[in-house]
Design a protein around this motif. Structure first.
Motif, PDB file in Angstrom:
ATOM      1  N   PRO A 156       0.818  -1.203   0.000  1.00  0.00           N
ATOM      2  CA  PRO A 156       0.000   0.000   0.000  1.00  0.00           C
ATOM      3  C   PRO A 156       0.865   1.272   0.000  1.00  0.00           C
ATOM      4  O   PRO A 156       1.874   1.343   0.714  1.00  0.00           O
ATOM      5  CB  PRO A 156      -0.790  -0.097   1.310  1.00  0.00           C
ATOM      6  N   ALA A 201      -7.895  -6.143  -5.918  1.00  0.00           N
ATOM      7  CA  ALA A 201      -8.061  -4.909  -6.687  1.00  0.00           C
ATOM      8  C   ALA A 201      -7.665  -3.690  -5.862  1.00  0.00           C
ATOM      9  O   ALA A 201      -7.024  -2.768  -6.364  1.00  0.00           O
ATOM     10  CB  ALA A 201      -9.506  -4.789  -7.150  1.00  0.00           C
ATOM     11  N   SER A 204      -5.475  -4.620  -0.670  1.00  0.00           N
ATOM     12  CA  SER A 204      -5.520  -4.847   0.769  1.00  0.00           C
ATOM     13  C   SER A 204      -5.094  -6.257   1.145  1.00  0.00           C
ATOM     14  O   SER A 204      -4.644  -6.500   2.248  1.00  0.00           O
ATOM     15  CB  SER A 204      -6.933  -4.596   1.282  1.00  0.00           C
ATOM     16  N   HIS A 205      -5.256  -7.178   0.239  1.00  0.00           N
ATOM     17  CA  HIS A 205      -4.840  -8.546   0.516  1.00  0.00           C
ATOM     18  C   HIS A 205      -4.282  -9.154  -0.760  1.00  0.00           C
ATOM     19  O   HIS A 205      -4.483  -8.613  -1.851  1.00  0.00           O
ATOM     20  CB  HIS A 205      -5.973  -9.373   1.091  1.00  0.00           C
ATOM     21  N   LEU A 217      -4.191 -16.871   1.303  1.00  0.00           N
ATOM     22  CA  LEU A 217      -4.607 -15.480   1.225  1.00  0.00           C
ATOM     23  C   LEU A 217      -4.035 -14.743   2.448  1.00  0.00           C
ATOM     24  O   LEU A 217      -4.169 -15.204   3.569  1.00  0.00           O
ATOM     25  CB  LEU A 217      -6.138 -15.414   1.238  1.00  0.00           C
ATOM     26  N   ASP A 219      -3.065 -10.856   4.510  1.00  0.00           N
ATOM     27  CA  ASP A 219      -3.306  -9.427   4.662  1.00  0.00           C
ATOM     28  C   ASP A 219      -2.028  -8.688   4.275  1.00  0.00           C
ATOM     29  O   ASP A 219      -0.936  -9.043   4.720  1.00  0.00           O
ATOM     30  CB  ASP A 219      -3.681  -9.124   6.116  1.00  0.00           C
ATOM     31  N   ARG A 221      -0.932  -5.691   4.896  1.00  0.00           N
ATOM     32  CA  ARG A 221      -0.263  -4.814   5.861  1.00  0.00           C
ATOM     33  C   ARG A 221       0.387  -5.583   6.987  1.00  0.00           C
ATOM     34  O   ARG A 221       1.496  -5.268   7.398  1.00  0.00           O
ATOM     35  CB  ARG A 221      -1.282  -3.803   6.406  1.00  0.00           C
ATOM     36  N   THR A 222      -0.296  -6.591   7.482  1.00  0.00           N
ATOM     37  CA  THR A 222       0.230  -7.315   8.642  1.00  0.00           C
ATOM     38  C   THR A 222       0.836  -8.661   8.295  1.00  0.00           C
ATOM     39  O   THR A 222       1.454  -9.299   9.131  1.00  0.00           O
ATOM     40  CB  THR A 222      -0.899  -7.563   9.663  1.00  0.00           C
ATOM     41  N   THR A 224      -0.787 -11.311   7.830  1.00  0.00           N
ATOM     42  CA  THR A 224      -1.524 -12.342   8.565  1.00  0.00           C
ATOM     43  C   THR A 224      -2.111 -13.320   7.544  1.00  0.00           C
ATOM     44  O   THR A 224      -2.669 -12.891   6.530  1.00  0.00           O
ATOM     45  CB  THR A 224      -2.697 -11.706   9.350  1.00  0.00           C
ATOM     46  N   ILE A 226      -4.873 -15.417   6.163  1.00  0.00           N
ATOM     47  CA  ILE A 226      -6.324 -15.346   6.354  1.00  0.00           C
ATOM     48  C   ILE A 226      -6.996 -16.640   5.913  1.00  0.00           C
ATOM     49  O   ILE A 226      -7.845 -17.182   6.597  1.00  0.00           O
ATOM     50  CB  ILE A 226      -6.918 -14.149   5.574  1.00  0.00           C
ATOM     51  N   LYS A 227      -6.610 -17.147   4.741  1.00  0.00           N
ATOM     52  CA  LYS A 227      -7.278 -18.340   4.212  1.00  0.00           C
ATOM     53  C   LYS A 227      -6.253 -19.258   3.553  1.00  0.00           C
ATOM     54  O   LYS A 227      -5.219 -18.798   3.079  1.00  0.00           O
ATOM     55  CB  LYS A 227      -8.304 -17.956   3.134  1.00  0.00           C
ATOM     56  N   LYS A 275     -13.994 -17.880  -1.804  1.00  0.00           N
ATOM     57  CA  LYS A 275     -12.902 -17.176  -1.125  1.00  0.00           C
ATOM     58  C   LYS A 275     -13.051 -17.235   0.391  1.00  0.00           C
ATOM     59  O   LYS A 275     -12.074 -17.333   1.117  1.00  0.00           O
ATOM     60  CB  LYS A 275     -12.924 -15.708  -1.576  1.00  0.00           C
TER      61      LYS A 275
ATOM     62  N   TRP B 664     -12.449  -8.240   8.300  1.00  0.00           N
ATOM     63  CA  TRP B 664     -11.298  -7.893   7.449  1.00  0.00           C
ATOM     64  C   TRP B 664     -11.684  -6.795   6.461  1.00  0.00           C
ATOM     65  O   TRP B 664     -10.969  -5.822   6.296  1.00  0.00           O
ATOM     66  CB  TRP B 664     -10.820  -9.117   6.666  1.00  0.00           C
ATOM     67  N   TRP B 668     -10.037  -3.178   6.036  1.00  0.00           N
ATOM     68  CA  TRP B 668      -9.404  -2.749   4.790  1.00  0.00           C
ATOM     69  C   TRP B 668      -9.997  -1.426   4.293  1.00  0.00           C
ATOM     70  O   TRP B 668      -9.287  -0.557   3.810  1.00  0.00           O
ATOM     71  CB  TRP B 668      -9.527  -3.829   3.713  1.00  0.00           C
ATOM     72  N   GLU B 675      -5.658   6.151   3.723  1.00  0.00           N
ATOM     73  CA  GLU B 675      -4.565   6.367   2.784  1.00  0.00           C
ATOM     74  C   GLU B 675      -5.015   7.084   1.517  1.00  0.00           C
ATOM     75  O   GLU B 675      -4.221   7.304   0.613  1.00  0.00           O
ATOM     76  CB  GLU B 675      -3.939   5.005   2.420  1.00  0.00           C
TER      77      GLU B 675
END
Lengths: 326, 715
Positions: A156, A201, A204-205, A217, A219, A221-222, A224, A226-227, A275, B664, B668, B675
């Motif tokens: 990001p 898109a 964010s992930h 999948l 995250d 930023r972190t 983490t 997720i899936k 997803k 989540w 986001w 931002e």
């Protein structure tokens, strides 16, 4: 949904990319010549001639003016999308694997393979607005000691770079200083080479595909997890629908083992997963070799797949697709 | 060894001063028995168990006694003689012959040590030369070096054996009392071996016990399911227990290759084959028969592989396993081995031959036991170019009385199939046609339980059809045959009863053109899986033989193995590691509904845990069948509860996942909002975040390509 077969490459496909408007589809293959197609009817619009090796990946600017391609001929080239003319060539000492434009298209992140005594590296280049002012200079070089880096993309606000490759570990780097910020957890992370990485898109992930027969999948930023999506085949390519909560995994048995088995055993299917529930919801067959590249049209109403068999298959979804319930 | 602690550099310095090479191949070091130099073995199995002693390191050394005592001048001559005798038997190691000399008289002491390359050679040398007469005064006494040690250790005073207080063992059959009446199975994938419950109601498995490196080659259930046997380099072991798997007993047998339980699981037969030192010799075969519970060796058989390879049509090389076949039902009373012109039948009271001699049958090539009674069926092929017909006969054991015999003419091969209750025997006979250029097949059906054992001959409608598979219905009177030369063969079902005549075989139906090459009856009979393995890529047809109708067809792509669970409720199909891809197993209901599917790379084995036979009498079983509705009510209710619970759980899980995802998404959104301004700046002020929520509009464009007007004249 009758797919459109696009035969223009003579060698296995390596990468597919739609422009932001979703009207153009760029394809890269091991045959030196990236190609642009009409994303609607699959008509070939033109080619970009000049590389002297397999082309591993490409990216197109937001305004669809510039194309950047990375090739095994140890160069990364900038092209004029419209005319097909070369604008600039970056030279490296080893094959260039992945390219990605930043938000705003003023920077590009490029990865190069380990070659001879060179280790793999992540390079950040400034992309000049006027090609005449373009220089070779790197803003930043991150030397990666760990095997090939198959994909590096911007995080990001261009503040971070996310890389993944042969050592199966996803890393997040500071794009200013080159400092390593995060590493994916080894326990929950991939067990084998990560072959592909694609951002959502909104960035964010992101989704990674690996030879360990799974896709994950994360995250952005972190970092983490997720899936996790588990399949029966090594995953070579991944894509996320921008419209529905679907992810697509493509892959198949190793190209070297393909001839030894029935095509049905190869499972060269693009597999659709929910997803959120991580359950398989369907598959699209057709290729007779492993799938190496996948991309969703930004409108989410069609997707294309590129195979080891040299074909690009363009699929427009049937109306039923948008009403799948599980 | 002194228990001094030395630092490594001290050792090196000392070694250097003494000119000792420290580059030792550690694998070549063999410590004396009972000495571990304080090094704890990381192999927990070896370390903890003193009960069994495997290699001490001197297993390949023999001691030859009663040699002549010779002075120094004759030393070399004697050594030469001994070397000549013993190197005929095996390869003596370099410096492996040591004849000690009295340091004062310089005379030999009348004995020597010989070290062979392998313990097998040493054992063979002991067997062959013990009692060897060098001359009248010197008769060799040969012993294994290890034996000396063993006998030396016997204490001089007799001590009363310690009487251990009785501790009740675990209930080894506890798995049968499962509340949900589930069955267990064992799977082996990669290095892991797992025992699992088949929880078909919930469409999943439940782990009972898992262990890595549990076995070194394979695992095997005992026939009644009490034990799970594992195979190791040092021998075999059995495991069991009420709630988990503990090692119950070990059976020492170095390099054991194959194991076999007796049907009543009282005995375990282990087999190993050893490379001979002389390549012209046949392999040496060692077979031990252990008592499963005590671990005692009841009988051992040693010999060259040739002695164990007789049998099979044409005497194909290689031992056919099991070498010993158990007879007389679950009582484990008899076992028999095929020999040259004989069948050796042993009984387990004394572990010796019945009547101290084998059953003489000229040219016998095959035999098989009735699964329930002490009756042997044996086959003798045609001899003398057809002058002496082939013969199948039934022999009662232990009386060795021939109950029935049938001569068969121009037979090329025979196979015997017993029905599981021992009521019928089908003999498939391949006969030459008149020209002797081809063969056709017929069946001789024996009714064992009827007076005088009547025999009926059955030929297929098209007797030239090749027989691909044959299988009796377990506990039933029907059998299925796959026959035909087409790529898609036919399958016929027969019954040993006709509607009018109980003593006549009748055909029930023929299914034409099936993609099947293997038959798997349910253990309860009535249902059968017609499977197309190998070339047919795992086609499955679930067939009901009572109604003669197909219940379901399915496919488990590339399936290699199919096994019914012991109750006949479920079927497991597996793709084992013979294929590279798609390894794992599927569990199906008896009527062909896929319940669940588990993928495992490097999948080697799937075995249902067998159940012992039911204690219910036939009358009781009939009664249950009669009032099945009453009994099943309870289970139906339970099933319903489970399925309600499952869908409830499923909904709950989905709700959780969706909620988590929503979190989540909102996170986001928030970050993206934060931002936003920065992003605009990066894009040189192009305010277009909203565009990322893509909206596609359909635009219809009409384009007129051509327009012309024509006037058509009418007549």
């Amino acid at each position: 949904m009758r797919p459109i077969l696009m035969k223009g490459h003579e060698r296995p496909l390596t990468f597919l990319k739609y422009n932001r408007d979703g009207d153009l589809l760029f394809s890269c293959a091991k045959d030196h010549t990236p190609t642009v197609w009409f994303a609607d009817n699959g008509e070939r619009l033109g080619t970009y001639r000049g590389h002297n090796g397999a082309v591993w990946s490409c990216d197109v600017s937001r305004d669809s003016m510039r194309l950047i391609t990375g090739s095994a001929d140890q160069t990364v080239k900038l092209w004029n999308v419209q005319t097909g003319s070369q604008l600039y060539t970056f030279n490296f000492g080893s094959p260039a694997r992945s390219v990605d434009f930043s938000v705003g298209d003023k920077l590009a992140v490029i990865t190069t393979d380990p070659f001879m005594e060179l280790t793999s590296a992540i390079h950040v280049k400034r992309i000049a607005r006027d090609p005449a002012e373009q220089t070779e200079k790197s803003e930043l070089v991150i030397k990666g000691p760990q095997g090939r880096i198959n994909r590096a993309v911007w995080g990001p606000l261009n503040r971070t770079i996310i890389s993944a490759g042969e050592d199966a570990i996803i890393r997040i780097w500071d794009s200013e200083t080159g400092k390593l910020l995060r590493e994916a957890d080894k326990e929950s992370g991939h067990k084998k080479t990560i072959t592909s990485l694609t951002k959502s898109a909104d960035g964010s992930h992101f989704l990674t595909g690996s030879l360990d027969k799974s896709a994950k999948l994360w995250d952005t930023r972190t970092l983490t997890l997720i899936k996790t999506y588990v399949t029966e085949r090594p995953v070579n390519a991944v894509a996320m629908s921008p419209l529905l909560d679907h992810v697509v995994l493509g892959g198949g048995q190793d190209a070297s083992a393909v001839t030894t088995t029935d095509h049905r055993a190869g499972k060269f299917e693009a597999k659709f997963f929910d997803k959120i529930l991580q359950e398989e919801i369907g598959g699209v067959k057709g290729h007779f070799g492993p799938i190496n590249a996948l991309a969703f049209n930004p409108d989410g109403k069609s997707f294309s797949s590129g195979g080891e068999d040299g074909y690009v298959r363009l699929h427009h979804f049937d109306p039923d697709y948008f009403n799948i319930k599980i | 060894m002194a228990a001094e602690v030395m630092l490594m550099n001290e050792i090196e310095a000392k070694a250097a001063s003494m000119a000792i090479d420290l580059n030792i191949d550690f694998n070549s070091i063999q410590l004396p028995r009972g000495e571990d130099c304080g090094i704890v073995s990381d192999d927990e199995d070896v370390y903890h168990d003193d009960q069994l002693e495997f290699d001490s390191g001197f297993g390949n050394v023999i001691v030859v006694d009663n040699l002549p005592v010779v002075p120094r001048e004759k030393f070399e001559k004697l050594e030469g003689v001994i070397r000549k005798i013993y190197s005929q038997i095996g390869v003596i190691k370099e410096d492996g012959l040591w004849m000690p000399v009295d340091p004062e008289t310089k005379k030999t002491l009348g004995y020597c040590f010989i070290e062979y390359n392998t313990p097998q050679e040493a054992e063979l040398a002991k067997e062959k030369t013990n009692g060897y007469k060098l001359d009248r005064a010197h008769i060799f006494a040969v012993n294994m070096f290890d034996d000396f040690d063993k006998y030396m250790r016997v204490p001089d005073e007799w001590a009363p054996p310690e009487i251990k207080p009785y501790t009740p063992g675990e209930n080894l059959q506890k798995w049968l009392t499962d509340e949900k009446a589930r069955d267990q199975f064992v799977i082996r994938a990669g290095t892991d071996t797992e025992v699992l419950w088949n929880d078909a109601r919930q469409s999943k498995t439940e782990l009972v016990y898992k262990r890595s490196y549990w076995t070194e080659s394979f695992v095997q259930w005992s026939p009644l399911g009490t034990y799970l046997a594992t195979v190791h380099r040092q021998g075999a072991a059995v495991w069991g227990g009420a709630n988990t798997f503990n090692r119950l007993m070990r059976y020492a047998h170095p390099q054991v290759k194959l194991i076999d339980f007796s049907p009543g699981e009282k005995f375990l037969v282990t087999y190993s084959s050893h490379e001979p030192s002389n390549p012209h010799d046949a392999n040496r075969v060692v077979i031990n028969i252990f008592d499963v519970r005590t671990g005692k060796v009841m009988r051992d058989f040693k010999g060259s592989a040739d002695e164990f390879t007789i049998g099979g049509a044409g005497g194909v090389a290689g031992v056919s396993w099991p070498v010993f076949r158990w007879g007389g039902g679950k009582e484990d009373k008899y076992f028999a081995k095929l020999g040259k012109n004989m069948i050796s039948v042993y009984e387990t009271e004394t572990f010796s031959l019945i009547d101290k001699k084998s059953l003489k049958v000229e040219n016998v090539v095959d035999f098989s036991w009735s699964p329930t009674d002490p009756i042997l069926a044996l086959f003798v092929p045609e001899l003398g170019g057809g002058n002496q017909p082939a013969r199948v006969s039934l022999v009662q054991i232990p009386s060795k009385v021939e109950l029935r015999q049938k001569n068969l003419f121009s037979v090329s091969d025979c196979k015997m199939y017993w029905q599981s209750n021992g009521e019928y025997l089908a003999v498939k006979a391949d006969r030459y046609t008149k020209t002797k250029k081809s063969t056709y097949t017929g069946f001789e059906l024996f009714r064992i339980k009827e007076r005088d054992i009547p025999i009926e001959v059955l030929e297929l409608d098209n007797k030239n059809d090749k027989i691909i598979a044959f299988a009796w219905e377990p506990k039933g009177h029907r059998f299925a045959v796959i026959h035909g030369d087409n790529p898609r063969p036919d399958i016929s079902f027969y019954s040993m009863k006709s509607s009018h005549n109980l003593g006549r075989v009748s055909k029930l139906t023929t299914l034409k053109g099936k993609q099947a090459n293997a038959l798997f009856w349910s253990p309860g009979g009535r249902f059968i899986v017609l499977a197309g393995l190998k070339g047919f890529n795992g086609q499955l047809e679930f067939f009901n033989v009572d109604e003669l109708e197909t219940m379901a067809t399915a496919e488990h792509f590339m399936a290699t193995d199919i096994e019914w669970d012991p109750t006949g409720r479920y079927v497991a199909t597996a793709v084992t590691s013979v294929h590279e891809m798609e390894n794992g197993f599927n569990i199906w209901s008896f009527h062909g509904k896929l319940l669940y599917r588990i993928l495992k790379d490097h999948f080697f084995q799937f075995l249902w845990r067998p159940r012992p036979p039911s204690f219910l009498s036939a009358e009781k079983e009939e009664e249950i069948l009669k009032y099945l509705k009453k009994y099943s009510k309870k289970y139906d209710a339970e099933d319903q509860d489970v399925s309600m619970l499952l869908s409830e759980q499923d909904r709950e899980k989905r709700r959780m996942l969706k909620e988590e995802w929503e979190k989540w998404i909102s996170e986001w959104r928030r970050a993206s909002e934060e931002e936003k301004l920065e992003r605009h700046r990066l894009r040189d002020g192009e305010a277009s975040d909203e565009e990322e929520e893509y909206e596609a509009k359909e635009v219809e464009v009409e384009e007129i390509l051509d327009f012309s007007e024509e006037v058509l004249f009418e007549e």
